[in-house]
Write a protein that holds these residues in place. Structure first.
Motif, PDB file in Angstrom:
ATOM      1  N   GLU A 259      67.857 -71.495   6.119  1.00 18.70           N
ATOM      2  CA  GLU A 259      67.957 -70.826   4.824  1.00 18.70           C
ATOM      3  C   GLU A 259      69.047 -69.763   4.837  1.00 18.70           C
ATOM      4  O   GLU A 259      69.797 -69.603   3.860  1.00 18.70           O
ATOM      5  CB  GLU A 259      66.603 -70.198   4.463  1.00 18.70           C
ATOM      6  CG  GLU A 259      66.566 -69.585   3.072  1.00 18.70           C
ATOM      7  CD  GLU A 259      66.888 -70.613   1.986  1.00 18.70           C
ATOM      8  OE1 GLU A 259      67.544 -70.225   0.998  1.00 18.70           O
ATOM      9  OE2 GLU A 259      66.498 -71.790   2.124  1.00 18.70           O
TER      10      GLU A 259
ATOM     11  N   ARG B 106      72.398 -71.380   4.494  1.00 21.34           N
ATOM     12  CA  ARG B 106      72.664 -71.777   3.109  1.00 21.34           C
ATOM     13  C   ARG B 106      73.153 -70.582   2.292  1.00 21.34           C
ATOM     14  O   ARG B 106      73.991 -70.714   1.399  1.00 21.34           O
ATOM     15  CB  ARG B 106      71.400 -72.361   2.473  1.00 21.34           C
ATOM     16  CG  ARG B 106      70.974 -73.703   3.064  1.00 21.34           C
ATOM     17  CD  ARG B 106      69.645 -74.169   2.479  1.00 21.34           C
ATOM     18  NE  ARG B 106      69.196 -75.399   3.107  1.00 21.34           N
ATOM     19  CZ  ARG B 106      69.552 -76.624   2.707  1.00 21.34           C
ATOM     20  NH1 ARG B 106      70.333 -76.759   1.657  1.00 21.34           N
ATOM     21  NH2 ARG B 106      69.104 -77.682   3.333  1.00 21.34           N
ATOM     22  N   THR B 107      72.611 -69.404   2.590  1.00 24.31           N
ATOM     23  CA  THR B 107      73.052 -68.186   1.904  1.00 24.31           C
ATOM     24  C   THR B 107      74.455 -67.800   2.341  1.00 24.31           C
ATOM     25  O   THR B 107      75.284 -67.372   1.528  1.00 24.31           O
ATOM     26  CB  THR B 107      72.078 -67.039   2.207  1.00 24.31           C
ATOM     27  OG1 THR B 107      70.770 -67.404   1.772  1.00 24.31           O
ATOM     28  CG2 THR B 107      72.517 -65.756   1.521  1.00 24.31           C
TER      29      THR B 107
END
Length: 293
Positions: free
Chosen positions: A275, A278-279
């Protein structure tokens, strides 16, 4: 490996001499079942002890370690490798320094990275990924790799793995246990230099220049190269502490491709890292950024 000499034959003999001495020094008599004895002025096995264990003449081995012009047979080199307890990468390095045939020594960096390999690299998102050629130049990268290393816009001489490891102060500060990874990089670079044929091939000469540059610019690398560590290129685990997105726990994979190319994929080890990646670099919309030529 010290690659500062011009003559490749003399260079290989000098490197072979240093390598044999360093590996002999790390073995103790107890390691090979000998009594420790007394009055040892230096650590490790004596030359005569190693020669006896390897089944070679003391004078012959002394000449080999002194860098004289002698040509050991594959059987003798194999015996020395077993006696010195060399691993696979070290054994290959010993054979090449002693005059063995390099593996893929003449491979040249391709003019363009093949489109299928670029597509595979892009498909690794959100894992940061890049393509490296036989010269250890980074030829293409996805947005995740660019976000970590800051490759876009860099001059050609800095788009290589040596700059990423040693010359990029921001990324260097982020990597947990950076010294361990930097030493590993140097051991792999040394092994690649021997594998590519040293000064006898264009790729070997390119890697030699990289080693000289690293030696000249980074004092710690100059010290560590003198330890004569060698290792095959393979994957590893990394922890990167990024100032914006937090801790990234990475499994780094090395995938071999044609023409000496390698695809390096830094895959997330857990859902939290995925995650955060992805950021760090949202899904790409366009093509990969090529390295400047």
């Amino acid at each position: 490996m010290d690659v500062r000499d011009v003559d490749d034959t003399g260079e290989r003999r000098s490197a072979l001499s240093s390598f044999l001495r360093s590996r002999r020094a790390r073995l103790t008599p107890q390691d090979v079942g000998l009594a420790p004895g007394v009055r040892r002025r230096t650590p490790g096995l004596r030359r005569e002890e190693l020669a006896l264990l390897a089944g070679v003449g003391v004078t012959w081995y002394t000449w080999l370690e002194q860098g004289r012009d002698i040509h050991p047979s594959p059987e003798v080199l194999a015996s020395l490798a077993r006696t010195l307890r060399l691993d696979r990468a070290e054994t290959a390095y010993l054979f090449r320094l002693a005059g063995g045939h390099p593996l893929d020594g003449e491979v040249a960096a391709p003019g363009d990275v093949p489109a299928p390999l670029l597509r595979l690299m892009r498909a690794q998102w959100p894992a940061p990924s890049f393509v490296m050629d036989a010269n250890w130049d980074i030829r293409a990268w996805n947005p995740g790799a660019d976000a970590l290393f800051g490759l876009t816009g860099r001059p050609p001489q800095e788009c290589n793995l040596a700059w990423v490891v040693f010359g990029n102060p921001v990324h260097r500060a982020r990597v947990e246990h950076w010294e361990e990874h930097a030493r590993r990089f140097l051991a792999q670079l040394r092994s690649a230099y021997a594998e590519r044929g040293g000064e006898a091939t264009a790729v070997g000469r390119r890697l030699a220049r990289m080693i000289r540059q690293v030696r000249g610019e980074y004092p710690e690398a100059d010290r560590w190269l003198d330890e004569h560590q060698v290792a095959e290129r393979s994957g590893t685990e990394k922890v990167i502490r990024h100032e914006r997105v937090g801790v990234l726990r990475i499994d780094q994979h090395v995938l071999l491709a044609a023409e000496g190319l390698q695809l390096i994929v830094m895959s997330p080890r857990d859902a939290g890292t995925e995650e955060r990646l992805r950021t760090l670099a949202p899904a790409p919309e366009a093509a990969v950024a090529p390295a400047p030529v």
